[in-house]
Design a protein around this motif. Structure first.
Motif, PDB file in Angstrom:
ATOM      1  N   LYS A   1      -9.659   3.274  -0.526  1.00 51.70           N
ATOM      2  CA  LYS A   1      -8.308   3.185  -1.019  1.00 51.70           C
ATOM      3  C   LYS A   1      -8.379   2.572  -2.386  1.00 51.70           C
ATOM      4  O   LYS A   1      -7.612   2.736  -3.407  1.00 51.70           O
ATOM      5  N   ALA A   2      -9.253   1.517  -2.811  1.00 54.13           N
ATOM      6  CA  ALA A   2      -9.292   0.753  -3.980  1.00 54.13           C
ATOM      7  C   ALA A   2      -9.930   2.035  -5.100  1.00 54.13           C
ATOM      8  O   ALA A   2      -9.330   1.663  -6.276  1.00 54.13           O
TER       9      ALA A   2
ATOM     10  N   ARG B   1     -24.927  -2.547  -2.865  1.00 52.44           N
ATOM     11  CA  ARG B   1     -23.758  -3.420  -3.007  1.00 52.44           C
ATOM     12  C   ARG B   1     -23.490  -4.169  -1.563  1.00 52.44           C
ATOM     13  O   ARG B   1     -23.465  -5.331  -1.352  1.00 52.44           O
ATOM     14  N   TYR B   2     -23.398  -3.206  -0.698  1.00 50.27           N
ATOM     15  CA  TYR B   2     -22.705  -3.813   0.466  1.00 50.27           C
ATOM     16  C   TYR B   2     -23.747  -4.268   1.557  1.00 50.27           C
ATOM     17  O   TYR B   2     -23.488  -4.988   2.545  1.00 50.27           O
TER      18      TYR B   2
ATOM     19  N   ASP C   1       1.869   1.850  -3.486  1.00 51.41           N
ATOM     20  CA  ASP C   1       0.759   2.452  -4.265  1.00 51.41           C
ATOM     21  C   ASP C   1       0.462   3.979  -3.865  1.00 51.41           C
ATOM     22  O   ASP C   1      -0.656   4.381  -4.204  1.00 51.41           O
TER      23      ASP C   1
ATOM     24  N   PHE D   1      -5.955  -5.958  -4.884  1.00 47.96           N
ATOM     25  CA  PHE D   1      -6.188  -5.986  -3.739  1.00 47.96           C
ATOM     26  C   PHE D   1      -6.285  -7.504  -3.257  1.00 47.96           C
ATOM     27  O   PHE D   1      -6.753  -8.092  -4.285  1.00 47.96           O
TER      28      PHE D   1
ATOM     29  N   ARG E   1      -0.977   7.168 -10.919  1.00 43.78           N
ATOM     30  CA  ARG E   1      -2.009   6.021 -10.975  1.00 43.78           C
ATOM     31  C   ARG E   1      -1.886   5.354 -12.264  1.00 43.78           C
ATOM     32  O   ARG E   1      -2.400   4.193 -12.590  1.00 43.78           O
TER      33      ARG E   1
ATOM     34  N   GLY F   1     -11.457   2.550 -13.659  1.00 42.64           N
ATOM     35  CA  GLY F   1     -10.307   3.188 -13.552  1.00 42.64           C
ATOM     36  C   GLY F   1      -9.813   4.371 -14.828  1.00 42.64           C
ATOM     37  O   GLY F   1      -9.702   5.427 -14.694  1.00 42.64           O
TER      38      GLY F   1
ATOM     39  N   GLN G   1       0.915  -1.278   0.056  1.00 44.60           N
ATOM     40  CA  GLN G   1      -0.106   0.126   0.105  1.00 44.60           C
ATOM     41  C   GLN G   1       0.693   1.138  -0.046  1.00 44.60           C
ATOM     42  O   GLN G   1       0.349   2.284  -0.693  1.00 44.60           O
TER      43      GLN G   1
ATOM     44  N   ASN H   1      -8.395  -8.772  -0.993  1.00 39.50           N
ATOM     45  CA  ASN H   1      -9.977  -8.699  -0.999  1.00 39.50           C
ATOM     46  C   ASN H   1     -10.522  -8.296  -2.315  1.00 39.50           C
ATOM     47  O   ASN H   1     -10.737  -7.056  -2.394  1.00 39.50           O
TER      48      ASN H   1
ATOM     49  N   SER I   1      -6.744   4.147  -5.878  1.00 39.83           N
ATOM     50  CA  SER I   1      -5.823   3.408  -6.503  1.00 39.83           C
ATOM     51  C   SER I   1      -6.012   3.462  -7.814  1.00 39.83           C
ATOM     52  O   SER I   1      -5.309   3.423  -8.965  1.00 39.83           O
ATOM     53  N   ARG I   2      -7.312   3.527  -8.272  1.00 45.68           N
ATOM     54  CA  ARG I   2      -7.685   3.552  -9.935  1.00 45.68           C
ATOM     55  C   ARG I   2      -8.085   4.946 -10.240  1.00 45.68           C
ATOM     56  O   ARG I   2      -8.639   5.277 -11.177  1.00 45.68           O
TER      57      ARG I   2
ATOM     58  N   VAL J   1     -12.530   0.270   0.507  1.00 40.51           N
ATOM     59  CA  VAL J   1     -13.172   0.448  -0.463  1.00 40.51           C
ATOM     60  C   VAL J   1     -12.605   2.057  -1.254  1.00 40.51           C
ATOM     61  O   VAL J   1     -12.222   1.866  -2.305  1.00 40.51           O
TER      62      VAL J   1
ATOM     63  N   GLY K   1      -0.452   0.012 -10.957  1.00 40.51           N
ATOM     64  CA  GLY K   1      -1.780  -0.462 -10.577  1.00 40.51           C
ATOM     65  C   GLY K   1      -1.675  -1.632  -9.427  1.00 40.51           C
ATOM     66  O   GLY K   1      -0.719  -2.078  -9.386  1.00 40.51           O
ATOM     67  N   PHE K   2      -2.908  -1.617  -8.703  1.00 42.06           N
ATOM     68  CA  PHE K   2      -2.945  -2.330  -7.538  1.00 42.06           C
ATOM     69  C   PHE K   2      -4.178  -3.409  -7.538  1.00 42.06           C
ATOM     70  O   PHE K   2      -5.146  -3.031  -7.827  1.00 42.06           O
TER      71      PHE K   2
ATOM     72  N   SER L   1      -9.968  -4.873 -14.078  1.00 50.09           N
ATOM     73  CA  SER L   1     -10.072  -3.550 -13.545  1.00 50.09           C
ATOM     74  C   SER L   1      -8.851  -2.838 -13.589  1.00 50.09           C
ATOM     75  O   SER L   1      -8.900  -1.642 -13.686  1.00 50.09           O
TER      76      SER L   1
ATOM     77  N   VAL M   1     -13.508  -5.579  -1.817  1.00 49.95           N
ATOM     78  CA  VAL M   1     -13.411  -4.085  -1.843  1.00 49.95           C
ATOM     79  C   VAL M   1     -13.005  -3.327  -3.167  1.00 49.95           C
ATOM     80  O   VAL M   1     -13.153  -1.991  -3.263  1.00 49.95           O
ATOM     81  N   GLN M   2     -12.535  -4.057  -4.138  1.00 53.97           N
ATOM     82  CA  GLN M   2     -12.269  -3.309  -5.487  1.00 53.97           C
ATOM     83  C   GLN M   2     -13.380  -3.378  -6.450  1.00 53.97           C
ATOM     84  O   GLN M   2     -13.097  -2.694  -7.456  1.00 53.97           O
ATOM     85  N   LEU M   3     -14.259  -4.092  -6.069  1.00 53.59           N
ATOM     86  CA  LEU M   3     -15.535  -4.154  -6.972  1.00 53.59           C
ATOM     87  C   LEU M   3     -16.801  -3.472  -6.395  1.00 53.59           C
ATOM     88  O   LEU M   3     -17.362  -3.907  -5.440  1.00 53.59           O
TER      89      LEU M   3
ATOM     90  N   LEU N   1      -1.079   4.480  -1.250  1.00 53.37           N
ATOM     91  CA  LEU N   1      -2.346   4.568  -0.570  1.00 53.37           C
ATOM     92  C   LEU N   1      -2.079   4.914   0.890  1.00 53.37           C
ATOM     93  O   LEU N   1      -3.219   5.521   1.611  1.00 53.37           O
ATOM     94  N   ILE N   2      -0.993   4.794   1.530  1.00 56.99           N
ATOM     95  CA  ILE N   2      -0.625   5.558   2.849  1.00 56.99           C
ATOM     96  C   ILE N   2       0.695   5.858   2.612  1.00 56.99           C
ATOM     97  O   ILE N   2       1.333   5.582   1.540  1.00 56.99           O
TER      98      ILE N   2
ATOM     99  N   ILE O   1      -6.112  -0.285 -17.283  1.00 51.16           N
ATOM    100  CA  ILE O   1      -5.078   0.872 -17.216  1.00 51.16           C
ATOM    101  C   ILE O   1      -4.131   0.630 -18.124  1.00 51.16           C
ATOM    102  O   ILE O   1      -3.293   1.846 -18.452  1.00 51.16           O
TER     103      ILE O   1
END
Lengths: 281, 268
Positions: B231-232, B178-179, A62, A101, A94, A120, A59, A103, B235-236, B229, A98-99, A167, A106-108, A64-65, A171
């Motif tokens: 962060k995801a 969704r959630y 990427d 995840f 970005r 993206g 992370q 899980n 990221s994009r 979510v 590309g990252f 996804s 969380v990405q969808l 993100l942190i 990119i």
């Protein structure tokens, strides 16, 4: 390419981390002094026990942190919160990194698979024609045409992972970061993902993968970095050297003593998932 | 299942209702009239019908609009029984209760009688007002439910984005949808996990405590999920902008639908 002025493309070095520290809520250390240099076109693997800081490390790469202490540089530019307030820099970064995840849930987050895949590139300002072209290419490569109009929550774990990968791949980033890409998948989907990563690397992309799955490491990594309990890199080297260092793997909870039976003979040896049956056959 | 197991019945019943009410797309996938329309044109038509319903002060107009709604139900392969049950159960019945006192408002007496020693007079104006109110609510609810069940959820969200409804609003709606599904699964699994450890019967008081713990852990999980979510999305390349991918195509049938709606509204 818009925004390329931000980065140094002359140097082969992509990521450079110097004495990076990171803790959650300022109390729970996750990384304690990580040093690493990653060059363009490399394929590397991060292995380590649960809680060793692999996901945190990815992370950070990427952006993100951001590091509490030390520096994380991407193509000569230090990554920090301030620099990401520049929309153009953020967009350019970005586009290049590309990252995927761990899980996929969380990405969808879009209502349909198709919208999730194009999320993206739409946000990164790609032209619609280009998005459509890449979408069609990915649909064929990943065999996901039937999933496009479905809601992500209706998919199986393997399908979700494929869509999450699509996804990010749409990119077309130069650096691909993957957190446990094969966890919980059946052998066929695992194989598809490995092939995809090998192909991406052959096309010149840098592949950075964190995994517990030692039997895929040799295929997807030239260099392996082992994260230890100290939450830093305890050893690095070529995949074959690291994977044959049983003591190192045992010390870092990456193998365990395994007892099993072949016909009437009981074997006790470290469980590596690396052709161990072949040794005793 | 024990008949007195209130917690279990509540959880199982609520989850089953949510699954059925929110996530069933069976009708939206049927090959009916409304399902075949371009969602943008369909929603525009429904918005016009809703607007007319809201401003109509004539009972005949409202009956006519409700008739149109029922006709659309029939040609869109929606079971009439299912539709009437779905549209009559909650809001119209509530509005009937709310509209009831209006019956006894001032006006020309239509009927009078005694109830528990109190003289009650129903006025013709009161009856008309209450009927207008109930019919308006019923027709609006029917149109909204019909639109909802004949349109796939993602199409509705996409149209909202095409109509320039703020991204944050549409995104929140979409992610809630969704959630909710994800949380239904978590609640169900957590409940099964509890049941497997404490046996098949959970008594009332410990059950309440378990539900409270469940709510707390769900809250923590949702916070965590929220961060992940986001962060995801970052990221994009997400920067809070309104971007939608539209591949809808309007055809002759869609324009016919819109023209028919406008014509009907013009006539009445």
């Amino acid at each position: 390419m818009a925004g390329c002025g931000y980065f140094n493309f002359m140097d082969n070095l992509i990521f450079e981390l110097n004495q990076v520290y990171f803790s959650y809520l300022g109390r729970y250390p996750a990384l304690c002094g990580v040093d690493i240099r990653i060059s363009s076109g490399e394929k590397i693997c991060i292995i380590g026990a649960n809680g060793a800081g692999k996901s945190t490390f990815l992370q950070l790469l990427d952006a993100l942190i951001f590091a509490d202490k030390g520096s994380v540089c991407f193509r000569g530019k230090e990554l920090n919160e301030k620099i990401f307030t520049d929309a153009k820099f953020s967009q350019e970064f970005r586009r290049q990194v590309g990252f995927i995840f761990q899980n996929s849930e969380v990405q969808l987050f879009c209502p349909t698979v198709k919208e999730d895949i194009v999320f993206g590139p739409l946000n990164l300002g790609f032209e619609k024609g280009l998005i459509q072209k890449r979408l069609e290419m990915l649909i064929a490569a990943l065999n996901i045409e039937d999933l496009l109009e479905r809601s992500p929550h209706q998919l199986s774990i393997g399908e979700k992972r494929k869509v999450a990968i699509a996804s990010t791949l749409i990119i077309d980033p130069q650096v691909l970061i993957l957190d446990e890409p094969t966890a919980g998948l059946d052998p066929l989907v695992t194989r598809n993902i490995i092939d995809l990563l090998i192909q991406a690397n052959a096309e010149g992309k840098t592949i950075i993968t964190a995994t517990h799955d030692l039997h895929i490491v040799e295929e997807i990594a030239d260099t392996v970095y082992v994260f230890g309990r100290q939450k830093k890199i305890v050893k690095s080297g070529p995949a074959e050297t690291i994977l044959t260092d049983t003591q190192l793997l045992q010390e870092n909870n990456l193998v365990h003593i395994h007892r099993h039976k072949h016909k009437d003979k009981v074997h006790i040896h470290p469980h590596l998932h690396l052709d161990h049956h072949g040794e005793d056959a | 299942m024990k008949a007195n197991n209130f917690i279990e019945r509540s959880i199982v019943g609520t989850l089953a209702f949510l699954r059925e009410a929110i996530f069933s797309q069976e009708i939206a996938l049927q090959n009916g009239f409304l399902q075949s329309l371009d969602p943008r044109v369909k929603i525009t038509g429904f918005l016009l019908l809703l607007l007319k319903t809201l401003i109509a002060c004539d009972l005949h107009t409202l009956f006519f609009l409700y008739g149109i709604c029922l006709l659309l139900v029939l040609i869109s392969k929606v079971g009439p029984g299912f539709f009437l049950l779905r549209t009559w159960v909650f809001i119209p019945l509530f509005s009937l209760c709310i509209g009831l006192p209006a019956l006894f408002g001032p006006g020309d007496p239509l009927w009078s009688g005694y109830f528990l020693g109190i003289k009650l007079v129903i006025s013709s104006q009161g009856l008309f007002g209450a009927l207008i109110f109930v019919m308006r609510v019923l027709t609006c609810v029917s149109f909204v439910v019909l639109l909802n069940i004949t349109t796939r959820h993602f199409e509705l969200l996409k149209v909202l984005r095409i109509f320039k409804v703020p991204q944050i609003f549409v995104m929140t709606l979409g992610m809630s949808y969704r959630y909710i599904f994800l949380f239904i699964e978590i609640i169900q699994n957590t409940y099964l996990g509890i049941k497997s450890r404490v046996g098949s019967v959970i008594c009332y008081r410990p059950g309440q405590r378990l539900v409270a713990w469940n709510i707390v852990s769900l809250w923590n999980y949702s916070l965590l999920l929220n961060q992940e979510v986001y962060k995801a999305m970052l990221s994009r390349g997400y920067r809070g902008e309104d971007l939608a991918w539209s591949d809808f195509r309007a055809r002759g049938r869609d324009l016919g639908w819109l023209a028919a709606v406008i014509l009907i509204l013009w006539i009445i």
